[in-house]
Write a protein that holds these residues in place. Structure first.
Motif, PDB file in Angstrom:
ATOM      1  N   TYR A  15      -1.877   2.302  -4.635  1.00 33.60           N
ATOM      2  CA  TYR A  15      -1.384   3.591  -4.158  1.00 33.60           C
ATOM      3  C   TYR A  15      -2.561   4.528  -3.906  1.00 33.60           C
ATOM      4  O   TYR A  15      -3.613   4.421  -4.527  1.00 33.60           O
ATOM      5  CB  TYR A  15      -0.384   4.213  -5.132  1.00 33.60           C
ATOM      6  CG  TYR A  15      -0.958   4.775  -6.423  1.00 33.60           C
ATOM      7  CD1 TYR A  15      -1.320   6.122  -6.519  1.00 33.60           C
ATOM      8  CD2 TYR A  15      -1.101   3.967  -7.557  1.00 33.60           C
ATOM      9  CE1 TYR A  15      -1.822   6.647  -7.706  1.00 33.60           C
ATOM     10  CE2 TYR A  15      -1.592   4.478  -8.738  1.00 33.60           C
ATOM     11  CZ  TYR A  15      -1.955   5.822  -8.811  1.00 33.60           C
ATOM     12  OH  TYR A  15      -2.454   6.338  -9.976  1.00 33.60           O
ATOM     13  N   SER A  16      -2.379   5.432  -2.953  1.00 29.18           N
ATOM     14  CA  SER A  16      -3.429   6.393  -2.609  1.00 29.18           C
ATOM     15  C   SER A  16      -3.405   7.553  -3.604  1.00 29.18           C
ATOM     16  O   SER A  16      -2.343   8.077  -3.929  1.00 29.18           O
ATOM     17  CB  SER A  16      -3.234   6.920  -1.184  1.00 29.18           C
ATOM     18  OG  SER A  16      -2.013   7.630  -1.067  1.00 29.18           O
ATOM     19  N   ASP A  17      -4.573   7.925  -4.070  1.00 32.26           N
ATOM     20  CA  ASP A  17      -4.702   9.032  -5.015  1.00 32.26           C
ATOM     21  C   ASP A  17      -5.887   9.901  -4.614  1.00 32.26           C
ATOM     22  O   ASP A  17      -6.822  10.111  -5.370  1.00 32.26           O
ATOM     23  CB  ASP A  17      -4.876   8.502  -6.441  1.00 32.26           C
ATOM     24  CG  ASP A  17      -4.772   9.622  -7.485  1.00 32.26           C
ATOM     25  OD1 ASP A  17      -3.929  10.517  -7.296  1.00 32.26           O
ATOM     26  OD2 ASP A  17      -5.540   9.598  -8.464  1.00 32.26           O
ATOM     27  N   PHE A  18      -5.848  10.357  -3.370  1.00 35.48           N
ATOM     28  CA  PHE A  18      -6.906  11.228  -2.853  1.00 35.48           C
ATOM     29  C   PHE A  18      -6.275  12.200  -1.869  1.00 35.48           C
ATOM     30  O   PHE A  18      -5.211  11.941  -1.316  1.00 35.48           O
ATOM     31  CB  PHE A  18      -8.024  10.414  -2.177  1.00 35.48           C
ATOM     32  CG  PHE A  18      -7.540   9.421  -1.156  1.00 35.48           C
ATOM     33  CD1 PHE A  18      -7.370   9.781   0.172  1.00 35.48           C
ATOM     34  CD2 PHE A  18      -7.235   8.122  -1.532  1.00 35.48           C
ATOM     35  CE1 PHE A  18      -6.922   8.875   1.111  1.00 35.48           C
ATOM     36  CE2 PHE A  18      -6.782   7.192  -0.596  1.00 35.48           C
ATOM     37  CZ  PHE A  18      -6.626   7.571   0.727  1.00 35.48           C
ATOM     38  N   GLY A  19      -6.917  13.320  -1.670  1.00 33.65           N
ATOM     39  CA  GLY A  19      -6.403  14.327  -0.752  1.00 33.65           C
ATOM     40  C   GLY A  19      -6.591  13.913   0.693  1.00 33.65           C
ATOM     41  O   GLY A  19      -6.997  12.783   0.993  1.00 33.65           O
TER      42      GLY A  19
ATOM     43  N   ALA B 136       1.174   0.743  -9.854  1.00 29.74           N
ATOM     44  CA  ALA B 136       0.262   0.112  -8.908  1.00 29.74           C
ATOM     45  C   ALA B 136      -1.171   0.559  -9.212  1.00 29.74           C
ATOM     46  O   ALA B 136      -1.390   1.561  -9.900  1.00 29.74           O
ATOM     47  CB  ALA B 136       0.646   0.491  -7.478  1.00 29.74           C
ATOM     48  N   SER B 137      -2.132  -0.177  -8.714  1.00 33.49           N
ATOM     49  CA  SER B 137      -3.538   0.203  -8.907  1.00 33.49           C
ATOM     50  C   SER B 137      -3.888   1.373  -7.985  1.00 33.49           C
ATOM     51  O   SER B 137      -3.309   1.533  -6.905  1.00 33.49           O
ATOM     52  CB  SER B 137      -4.456  -0.986  -8.625  1.00 33.49           C
ATOM     53  OG  SER B 137      -4.262  -2.006  -9.568  1.00 33.49           O
TER      54      SER B 137
ATOM     55  N   ILE C 237       2.841  -1.313   4.152  1.00 35.55           N
ATOM     56  CA  ILE C 237       2.579   0.102   3.880  1.00 35.55           C
ATOM     57  C   ILE C 237       3.913   0.783   3.591  1.00 35.55           C
ATOM     58  O   ILE C 237       4.867   0.658   4.366  1.00 35.55           O
ATOM     59  CB  ILE C 237       1.891   0.784   5.077  1.00 35.55           C
ATOM     60  CG1 ILE C 237       0.574   0.071   5.420  1.00 35.55           C
ATOM     61  CG2 ILE C 237       1.638   2.263   4.783  1.00 35.55           C
ATOM     62  CD1 ILE C 237      -0.045   0.528   6.732  1.00 35.55           C
ATOM     63  N   LEU C 238       3.975   1.489   2.479  1.00 33.93           N
ATOM     64  CA  LEU C 238       5.189   2.209   2.109  1.00 33.93           C
ATOM     65  C   LEU C 238       4.943   3.710   2.184  1.00 33.93           C
ATOM     66  O   LEU C 238       3.908   4.212   1.723  1.00 33.93           O
ATOM     67  CB  LEU C 238       5.635   1.833   0.696  1.00 33.93           C
ATOM     68  CG  LEU C 238       6.021   0.370   0.448  1.00 33.93           C
ATOM     69  CD1 LEU C 238       6.518   0.194  -0.985  1.00 33.93           C
ATOM     70  CD2 LEU C 238       7.079  -0.100   1.436  1.00 33.93           C
TER      71      LEU C 238
ATOM     72  N   LEU D 272       0.880  -1.163   0.000  1.00 33.24           N
ATOM     73  CA  LEU D 272       0.000   0.000   0.000  1.00 33.24           C
ATOM     74  C   LEU D 272       0.917   1.212   0.000  1.00 33.24           C
ATOM     75  O   LEU D 272       1.579   1.489   1.005  1.00 33.24           O
ATOM     76  CB  LEU D 272      -0.912   0.011   1.230  1.00 33.24           C
ATOM     77  CG  LEU D 272      -1.916  -1.131   1.355  1.00 33.24           C
ATOM     78  CD1 LEU D 272      -2.644  -1.054   2.700  1.00 33.24           C
ATOM     79  CD2 LEU D 272      -2.924  -1.089   0.216  1.00 33.24           C
ATOM     80  N   ARG D 273       0.992   1.896  -1.117  1.00 31.53           N
ATOM     81  CA  ARG D 273       1.926   3.008  -1.275  1.00 31.53           C
ATOM     82  C   ARG D 273       1.181   4.306  -0.960  1.00 31.53           C
ATOM     83  O   ARG D 273       0.423   4.801  -1.792  1.00 31.53           O
ATOM     84  CB  ARG D 273       2.489   2.983  -2.708  1.00 31.53           C
ATOM     85  CG  ARG D 273       3.282   1.705  -2.982  1.00 31.53           C
ATOM     86  CD  ARG D 273       3.374   1.348  -4.446  1.00 31.53           C
ATOM     87  NE  ARG D 273       4.016   0.047  -4.601  1.00 31.53           N
ATOM     88  CZ  ARG D 273       5.277  -0.142  -5.003  1.00 31.53           C
ATOM     89  NH1 ARG D 273       6.018   0.900  -5.349  1.00 31.53           N
ATOM     90  NH2 ARG D 273       5.771  -1.351  -5.078  1.00 31.53           N
TER      91      ARG D 273
END
Length: 369
Positions: free
Chosen positions: A121-125, A95-96, A46-47, A7-8
């Motif tokens: 990977y996280s792509d949210f604020g 990554a997704s 978690i990275l 989980l990046r």
């Protein structure tokens, strides 16, 4: 190291300011990754990008590792961070993505299990677990964060053992006008205006709380316990709150009472402290954990810094805006919480005297316990 599942977790703001690194915002953002990972039986690692998290040199976050990028440009670093080296299939790919829509869908429908991919990977604020979880979380993931160094932990714990912690927020995000300026001592008023002009221009969400409120709380507590010590945690340079020391003397402690001791210890431990100057890492870690180890907290409303300190050990907490007679006094006089017994055993229920603290060197602090 290459992990089978990751989980990046990207920094939620796209970078941070020198005077406001958003440390606790980043920690609350990380809690989301931890909750998702827990639901997936901790199959993922978690990275966190080490460039965005220099604090990882001094703290450990469970199930989490630092990702080191050798790219120097921000976009290149970000792309490197979300790129998966699929050794098994001998290919490189992204990554997704967990974007805002997916994130809210996962929590609203209680579907946190990740089966479609091994790397995300996280792509949210910025958001936090309070806004996502349908029910309160009994034990916050942030409470599992630990200081890496036992000497630093013992030093800060011992000097917060019987202390009231006060969080004063005055820097970025705090509304400030002529009326607020008029409440400050004349000796700092003009310089503080100049300091605020250089602060990051972010949404002003936090109210300015005048010194008079803090003075009233301190004075009232001293009527109950004249020997009570206080730890002031603040986002200000020392010159803008030194008058608290002048007013209350050695009853007031701040991060500056510990900084030289901690820095010397890190240097003696062969840590390159120059890597910790960006973002005031040493000062921030001292400040946050000293506040969190206190027995009673005076918090700043809406502050994630105060939120961390409160939920790290769940000690009694009140707002600086609460009424003394009906809220603060009853909680202070009759707390429904006490420091863990191991604190009592380790430190004999005593803080170090401030004059003794000034004499401490890392080589002898453990012997003083």
């Amino acid at each position: 190291m290459i992990y089978n599942k990751t989980l990046r977790w990207r920094e939620p703001f796209g970078g941070w300011e020198k005077t406001d690194t958003g440390l606790c915002n980043r920690i609350l953002h990380w809690e989301i990754a931890y909750v998702i990972n827990k639901r997936n039986y901790f199959d993922y690692r978690i990275l966190l990008n080490k460039t965005d998290w220099p604090e990882l040199a001094l703290i450990t976050l469970p199930e989490t590792s630092a990702f080191i990028s050798y790219e120097y440009e921000n976009k290149s670093q970000d792309l490197n961070f979300i790129t998966v080296l699929d050794v098994e299939n001998f290919e490189v790919r992204k990554a997704s993505k967990i974007d805002t829509d997916r994130l809210y869908y996962m929590f609203e429908n209680d579907e946190l299990y990740l089966s479609q991919d091994k790397h995300w990977y996280s792509d949210f604020g910025f958001t936090d677990i309070n806004h996502l979880s349908k029910k309160p979380i009994d034990k916050r993931p942030l409470s599992l964060i630990k200081l890496r160094d036992q000497f630093i932990e013992d030093l800060l714990k011992r000097n917060s053992y019987d202390t009231v912690g006060i969080h004063i927020r005055r820097n970025s995000g705090v509304k400030y006008d002529d009326e607020c300026a008029g409440t400050l001592p004349e000796s700092v008023r003009d310089e503080f205006w100049g300091f605020k002009d250089k602060s990051p221009k972010i949404n002003h969400e936090y109210p300015f709380i005048p010194d008079e409120k803090y003075f009233d709380i301190i004075d009232n507590i001293l009527k109950v316990n004249p020997d009570q010590k206080f730890y002031i945690s603040t986002d200000l340079p020392y010159e803008f709150f030194s008058y608290y020391k002048e007013r209350y003397g050695d009853l007031i402690m701040t991060r500056y009472d510990f900084y030289d001791i901690v820095r010397e210890h890190l240097v003696n431990s062969e840590m390159n402290v120059n890597n910790l100057t960006r973002g005031n890492v040493i000062e921030n870690i001292i400040d946050l954990f000293s506040l969190s180890f206190c027995k009673f907290l005076i918090s700043s409303d809406k502050s994630t810094w105060s939120e961390f300190a409160q939920h790290y050990r769940n000690q009694p907490t009140v707002s600086a805006n609460d009424d003394w007679e009906t809220v603060i006094k009853p909680k202070y006089v009759n707390p429904d919480w006490g420091q863990p017994e191991k604190f009592e055993e380790a430190f004999e229920g005593k803080n170090l005297d401030i004059n003794d603290l000034k004499k401490i060197a890392p080589k002898n602090v453990s012997q003083d316990k």
